[in-house]
Design an enzyme around this catalytic site. Structure first.
Site, short mmCIF file in Angstrom:
data_model
loop_
_atom_site.label_atom_id
_atom_site.label_comp_id
_atom_site.label_asym_id
_atom_site.label_seq_id
_atom_site.Cartn_x
_atom_site.Cartn_y
_atom_site.Cartn_z
N MET A 108 7.30 -35.29 55.20
CA MET A 108 6.17 -34.61 56.32
C MET A 108 6.35 -33.18 56.14
O MET A 108 7.64 -32.60 55.99
CB MET A 108 7.13 -35.03 57.64
CG MET A 108 6.53 -36.56 57.77
SD MET A 108 7.16 -37.14 59.37
CE MET A 108 8.87 -37.35 58.83
N GLN A 145 5.55 -35.32 46.57
CA GLN A 145 4.13 -35.50 47.03
C GLN A 145 3.42 -34.18 46.58
O GLN A 145 3.71 -33.17 47.17
CB GLN A 145 4.08 -35.86 48.15
CG GLN A 145 2.58 -36.56 48.70
CD GLN A 145 2.56 -36.86 50.35
OE1 GLN A 145 2.50 -35.89 51.00
NE2 GLN A 145 2.44 -37.87 50.43
N CYS A 156 -3.74 -36.72 54.19
CA CYS A 156 -3.57 -35.77 55.25
C CYS A 156 -4.90 -35.52 56.00
O CYS A 156 -6.16 -34.90 55.25
CB CYS A 156 -3.11 -34.61 54.67
SG CYS A 156 -2.88 -33.07 55.73
N LYS A 165 -0.47 -42.32 48.66
CA LYS A 165 -0.28 -42.39 50.08
C LYS A 165 -1.59 -41.99 50.74
O LYS A 165 -2.35 -40.99 50.40
CB LYS A 165 0.73 -41.43 50.66
CG LYS A 165 0.59 -41.05 52.25
CD LYS A 165 1.44 -42.07 52.89
CE LYS A 165 1.17 -41.96 54.57
NZ LYS A 165 1.39 -40.30 55.06
N ASN A 218 2.57 -48.28 57.15
CA ASN A 218 2.93 -46.90 57.84
C ASN A 218 2.24 -46.73 58.86
O ASN A 218 0.93 -47.11 59.16
CB ASN A 218 2.73 -45.80 57.06
CG ASN A 218 2.82 -44.28 57.37
OD1 ASN A 218 1.85 -43.70 57.64
ND2 ASN A 218 4.06 -44.16 58.02
N GLY A 219 2.86 -46.07 59.96
CA GLY A 219 2.15 -46.05 61.35
C GLY A 219 2.76 -46.61 62.41
O GLY A 219 2.66 -47.76 62.48
N ASP A 220 3.38 -45.80 63.27
CA ASP A 220 3.96 -46.16 64.69
C ASP A 220 4.97 -47.14 64.47
O ASP A 220 5.62 -47.61 65.24
CB ASP A 220 2.74 -46.99 65.29
CG ASP A 220 1.88 -46.15 65.84
OD1 ASP A 220 1.99 -44.93 65.28
OD2 ASP A 220 0.58 -46.73 66.38
N GLY A 250 7.90 -42.15 59.45
CA GLY A 250 7.71 -40.76 59.73
C GLY A 250 8.26 -40.29 60.74
O GLY A 250 9.50 -40.15 60.99
N ARG A 251 7.46 -40.28 61.81
CA ARG A 251 7.85 -39.48 63.22
C ARG A 251 9.39 -40.13 63.74
O ARG A 251 9.91 -39.26 64.44
CB ARG A 251 6.93 -39.31 64.31
CG ARG A 251 5.56 -38.58 63.87
CD ARG A 251 4.49 -38.92 64.65
NE ARG A 251 3.96 -40.24 64.49
CZ ARG A 251 2.78 -40.63 65.06
NH1 ARG A 251 2.17 -40.05 65.93
NH2 ARG A 251 2.40 -41.88 64.66
C1 LIG Z 1 4.71 -32.98 61.52
C2 LIG Z 1 4.27 -34.24 60.30
C3 LIG Z 1 3.94 -33.76 59.01
C4 LIG Z 1 3.67 -34.49 58.08
N1 LIG Z 1 3.37 -34.54 56.48
C5 LIG Z 1 3.05 -35.23 55.92
C6 LIG Z 1 2.99 -35.16 54.45
O1 LIG Z 1 3.22 -33.98 54.30
N2 LIG Z 1 2.69 -36.17 53.69
C7 LIG Z 1 2.39 -37.18 54.21
O2 LIG Z 1 2.19 -38.31 53.27
N3 LIG Z 1 2.27 -37.51 55.61
C8 LIG Z 1 2.78 -36.50 56.19
N4 LIG Z 1 2.73 -36.99 57.56
C9 LIG Z 1 2.08 -38.34 58.09
C10 LIG Z 1 3.16 -39.25 57.92
O3 LIG Z 1 3.70 -39.31 56.66
C11 LIG Z 1 2.83 -40.60 58.59
O4 LIG Z 1 1.72 -40.93 57.82
C12 LIG Z 1 2.21 -40.55 59.80
O5 LIG Z 1 3.16 -39.78 60.78
C13 LIG Z 1 2.20 -42.10 60.67
O6 LIG Z 1 3.54 -42.53 60.43
P1 LIG Z 1 4.61 -42.39 61.62
O7 LIG Z 1 4.07 -43.19 62.94
O8 LIG Z 1 5.68 -43.44 61.04
O9 LIG Z 1 4.94 -41.13 62.11
C14 LIG Z 1 3.05 -36.04 58.73
C15 LIG Z 1 3.20 -36.34 59.88
C16 LIG Z 1 3.67 -35.51 60.70
C17 LIG Z 1 4.07 -35.78 62.12
#
Ligand SMILES: Cc1cc2nc3c(=O)[nH]c(=O)nc-3n(C[C@H](O)[C@H](O)[C@H](O)COP(=O)(O)O)c2cc1C
Length: 314
Positions: free
Chosen positions: A1, A54, A84, A123, A186-188, A210-211
């Site tokens: 991220m 990445q 992205c 991704k 991935n997601g949530d 992620g988050r």
């Molecule tokens: C602050 C932030 C930065 C992110 N940067 C990237 C990144 O550099 N590369 C990437 O593949 N995904 C990035 N993402 C997306 C996350 O990898 C992920 O796909 C997305 O947040 C959903 O997953 P989650 O619900 O587990 O957060 C970013 C997300 C956030 C919130």
């Protein structure tokens, strides 16, 4: 991220059980121009292996040159960001922008696979918008050109981060009889139960987190504990949280200097200390102080005032 998964953050996640970690996304255009910010993101360390670097971009030459630059850092994986949704990335046809041109997505992946001995993974998102979701076909084509694993965020580009992630199309990718590479969802995923659901109900090979890990590196350990025992691990104590925050800040300063270290670690504190009543005054000190000694002093104060606070097990 981006601005999150730098070496200090990855070190903490790794210690707490993350199986694979990835760098922030790195611009191929930045890399080939030797832009300091992009080059710095190539820093990886032995203790975090396996680690993926990445990169993103839409220009073949720049991506191939980037592969050569990335290889010199010795990652275990090269991951391509085709997910992205941010405008400044998408408008150049990179990130999720490439979901409008699947042929280019496939040919770029093929060229990168052929240009390196390292495993190349992707991704991405479900598609550009709801009407153009072809992720089953896209994943198969990526596999056919040599992509070694695919991580799919269950939203479209148009959705950005709105609504709920839909894992059903990701399960369809996994259920495709022709698919043999690992498919990560991935997601949530924000609780051990969600991770288990992704594995058991949707049959996916892994969950990409992620988050839920921002300011909470213990998330990985908690998921594994739940998988093993069916019960929730005790949450980290105040002492463990303060210690992690301290180490996070110190590692950040060591890696990127006092000013950036102090500034960029701020976003993690809310989660490190989430749910503590009457905490605002202390949080404000952490996120408004410009000098690390003041932030460290705020950590000491938190331990003094809230040392006995008991966090509830979910
Ligand atoms: C602050 C932030 C930065 C992110 N940067 C990237 C990144 O550099 N590369 C990437 O593949 N995904 C990035 N993402 C997306 C996350 O990898 C992920 O796909 C997305 O947040 C959903 O997953 P989650 O619900 O587990 O957060 C970013 C997300 C956030 C919130």
């Amino acid at each position: 991220m981006e601005d999150v998964s730098d070496p200090p953050f990855r070190a903490l996640c790794k210690e707490q059980g993350a199986d694979v970690v990835y760098t922030e996304f790195i611009s191929s255009e930045g890399l080939i121009r030797d832009a300091a910010k992009s080059v710095m993101k190539l820093d990886i360390y032995e203790k975090e292996r396996p680690v993926g670097i990445q990169i993103f971009g839409a220009n073949l030459d720049s991506m191939l040159q980037s592969v050569e630059i990335v290889e010199k850092s010795g990652p275990d994986i090269i991951d391509i960001n085709f997910g992205c949704p941010v405008k400044k990335v998408v408008c150049k046809g990179a990130g999720a922008g490439i979901l409008k041109d699947i042929d280019l997505m496939v040919s770029l992946t093929k060229a990168m696979v052929e240009h390196t001995k390292l495993p190349v993974t992707v991704k991405t998102r479900l598609g550009w918008d709801h009407d153009s979701i072809k992720i089953v076909e896209v994943a198969e084509r990526l596999q056919d050109v040599g992509c070694k694993a695919i991580s799919i965020h269950g939203r479209t580009r148009v959705q950005m981060y709105k609504g709920e992630a839909d894992w059903r199309p990701i399960a369809e990718v996994k259920n495709n009889q022709r698919m043999h590479i690992p498919v990560f969802g991935n997601g949530d995923v924000d609780s051990p139960e969600m991770a288990m659901k992704m594995r058991d109900e949707y049959g996916l090979d892994g969950a990409m987190i992620g988050r839920a890990s921002i300011g909470y590196p213990w998330f990985f350990k908690e998921v594994k504990h739940y998988f093993k025992t069916g019960t929730h691990a005790a949450p980290p104590t105040m002492e463990e949280r303060v210690e992690a925050a301290r180490r996070h800040l110190q590692m950040a300063i060591d890696w990127k200097g006092e000013q950036l270290g102090v500034f960029e670690t701020r976003r993690h504190y809310t989660n490190y200390f989430k749910g503590i009543p009457n905490f605002k005054e202390f949080r404000m000190k952490m996120v408004t102080s410009d000098h690390s000694e003041d932030v460290f002093a705020a950590f000491d104060e938190v331990l003094e005032v809230f040392g006995d606070y008991e966090f509830a097990t979910p």
